[in-house]
Design an enzyme around this catalytic site. Structure first.
Site, PDB file in Angstrom:
ATOM      1  CG  ASN A  70      -0.365   0.550   2.462  1.00  0.00           C
ATOM      2  OD1 ASN A  70      -0.325   1.763   2.640  1.00  0.00           O
ATOM      3  ND2 ASN A  70       0.110  -0.321   3.345  1.00  0.00           N
ATOM      4  CB  CYS A 131       4.317   5.776   8.236  1.00  0.00           C
ATOM      5  SG  CYS A 131       3.464   5.656   6.670  1.00  0.00           S
ATOM      6  CE  LYS A 165       2.139  -0.282  13.267  1.00  0.00           C
ATOM      7  NZ  LYS A 165       0.823  -0.241  12.656  1.00  0.00           N
TER       8      LYS A 165
HETATM    9  C1  LIG Z   1      -3.920  -0.248   3.812  1.00  0.00           C
HETATM   10  C2  LIG Z   1      -3.046  -0.116   5.034  1.00  0.00           C
HETATM   11  C3  LIG Z   1      -3.035   1.089   5.743  1.00  0.00           C
HETATM   12  C4  LIG Z   1      -2.218   1.228   6.878  1.00  0.00           C
HETATM   13  N1  LIG Z   1      -2.241   2.410   7.579  1.00  0.00           N
HETATM   14  C5  LIG Z   1      -1.467   2.539   8.684  1.00  0.00           C
HETATM   15  C6  LIG Z   1      -1.524   3.743   9.461  1.00  0.00           C
HETATM   16  O1  LIG Z   1      -2.267   4.699   9.182  1.00  0.00           O
HETATM   17  N2  LIG Z   1      -0.711   3.815  10.555  1.00  0.00           N
HETATM   18  C7  LIG Z   1       0.111   2.778  10.947  1.00  0.00           C
HETATM   19  O2  LIG Z   1       0.803   2.900  11.968  1.00  0.00           O
HETATM   20  N3  LIG Z   1       0.140   1.607  10.246  1.00  0.00           N
HETATM   21  C8  LIG Z   1      -0.625   1.481   9.136  1.00  0.00           C
HETATM   22  N4  LIG Z   1      -0.612   0.279   8.443  1.00  0.00           N
HETATM   23  C9  LIG Z   1       0.230  -0.836   8.923  1.00  0.00           C
HETATM   24  C10 LIG Z   1      -0.590  -1.841   9.737  1.00  0.00           C
HETATM   25  O3  LIG Z   1      -1.163  -1.257  10.890  1.00  0.00           O
HETATM   26  C11 LIG Z   1       0.301  -3.056  10.167  1.00  0.00           C
HETATM   27  O4  LIG Z   1       1.337  -2.571  10.991  1.00  0.00           O
HETATM   28  C12 LIG Z   1       0.924  -3.788   8.989  1.00  0.00           C
HETATM   29  O5  LIG Z   1       0.031  -3.830   7.887  1.00  0.00           O
HETATM   30  C13 LIG Z   1       1.342  -5.232   9.343  1.00  0.00           C
HETATM   31  O6  LIG Z   1       0.244  -6.015   9.732  1.00  0.00           O
HETATM   32  P1  LIG Z   1      -0.565  -6.972   8.685  1.00  0.00           P
HETATM   33  O7  LIG Z   1       0.469  -7.752   7.927  1.00  0.00           O
HETATM   34  O8  LIG Z   1      -1.436  -7.833   9.544  1.00  0.00           O
HETATM   35  O9  LIG Z   1      -1.340  -6.057   7.802  1.00  0.00           O
HETATM   36  C14 LIG Z   1      -1.407   0.137   7.305  1.00  0.00           C
HETATM   37  C15 LIG Z   1      -1.437  -1.074   6.581  1.00  0.00           C
HETATM   38  C16 LIG Z   1      -2.240  -1.212   5.465  1.00  0.00           C
HETATM   39  C17 LIG Z   1      -2.248  -2.525   4.726  1.00  0.00           C
END
Ligand SMILES: Cc1cc2nc3c(=O)[nH]c(=O)nc-3n(C[C@H](O)[C@H](O)[C@H](O)COP(=O)(O)O)c2cc1C
Length: 288
Positions: A70, A131, A165
């Site tokens: 993303n 991020c 984070k």
């Molecule tokens: C579409 C999308 C948007 C995300 N937006 C944020 C965000 O605004 N802030 C943040 O700290 N992490 C954001 N993340 C990261 C997720 O919170 C998470 O740390 C990361 O995707 C790993 O977990 P997963 O593999 O279960 O998705 C985002 C991830 C995705 C896929």
């Protein structure tokens, strides 16, 4: 499985990853049924910044064989817009609220932490220093000393527990976690997304409007598990583990590696009720 997360009581250990579950849109779609069977034991807001942001140009998503890339770029209404429009709705959720904030300077981060911490609706604050879509986020969370300076700056500004984070795009995430702990963080969460890129098969140019993006989903699970294990071994504060969790078995693996809580991210896009299913599967595995 009741959890005490930095003094906040949770009915269980399953959270959402910031930015991966829009509770306000879900309430619109599912009505009060969402509140009766809310999928998480605490809700993490998407990351908010001080000023409103449009986010990155489209396209913003690319599907990989085992996950997503993303390049959303933190679109949000800014702090005042969040207070005016989102906070009243998020305050109606039946679980504690964690607000995720990101500043482009330490002063900006300080303002966000102080103002968010003044609101009774906010139980904990998560500092998004990880991020990979925004340059300063990468710099702050990729380096132990930078992370410590940011946490030391904001720590005196609120009495709310602070979660840092962590980014996986750091040479030594455990060193960053230790620096955050020593600077006064109450918990750490990890992993955020890994930096990745996809090419448009026709033009051979980057597919994503932001050129690069963040990789998430099952593809990152093994990396996340290792990082959660090494961070949990390095710190005494609670660790919130995430990265590709899609079942109770995965959640229990993260907890065995040392996570006190787990968060569900990409799996929410496939199944908005994933949190409920994973909590039930986890309960069966650990026998509660
Ligand atoms: C579409 C999308 C948007 C995300 N937006 C944020 C965000 O605004 N802030 C943040 O700290 N992490 C954001 N993340 C990261 C997720 O919170 C998470 O740390 C990361 O995707 C790993 O977990 P997963 O593999 O279960 O998705 C985002 C991830 C995705 C896929």
């Amino acid at each position: 499985m009741k959890i005490d997360l930095c003094g906040i009581q949770l009915a269980g250990p399953v959270l959402n990853g910031s930015g991966t579950f829009d509770a306000i849109a879900a309430r619109r779609a599912f009505g009060d049924a969402l509140l009766e069977r809310f999928p998480f034991h605490a809700f993490v807001s998407k990351t908010i910044t001080l000023a409103p942001r449009e986010g990155n140009p489209p396209p913003r998503l690319w599907e990989t064989p085992a996950g997503l890339i993303n390049s959303i770029g933190l679109p949000n209404k800014g702090l005042e817009g969040f207070f005016a429009h989102d906070l009243p709705e998020l305050a109606e959720l039946p679980v504690p609220l964690i607000v995720s904030v990101m500043g482009f300077s330490r002063d900006e981060l300080g303002t966000l932490v102080q103002r968010a911490g003044e609101r009774d609706e906010v139980a904990l604050i998560e500092l998004n220093v990880s991020c990979p879509n925004v340059e300063t986020g990468l710099v702050m969370g990729a380096d132990p000393a930078e992370t410590a300076r940011a946490v030391e700056h904001v720590r005196p500004l609120t009495d709310r527990p602070l979660i840092v984070k962590l980014t996986p795009n750091a040479t030594d995430p455990a060193a960053v976690a230790s620096a955050a702990e020593q600077a006064g963080a109450d918990a750490v969460s990890l992993i955020n997304t890994l930096k990745g890129m996809a090419l448009d098969p026709r033009t051979r140019q980057p597919w994503l409007g932001g050129t690069t993006g963040g990789v998430s989903g099952p593809a990152v699970r093994a990396i996340a598990l290792e990082q959660v294990g090494s961070v949990a071994a390095a710190v005494g504060i609670p660790v919130i583990g995430m990265g590709g969790i899609a079942s109770g078995r995965h959640a229990s693996d993260f907890m065995s590696a040392g996570a006190a809580c787990v968060a569900i991210g990409t799996e929410n896009f496939r199944d908005p009720a994933a949190g409920l299913r994973i909590a039930a599967e986890l309960g069966e595995r650990v026998g509660v």
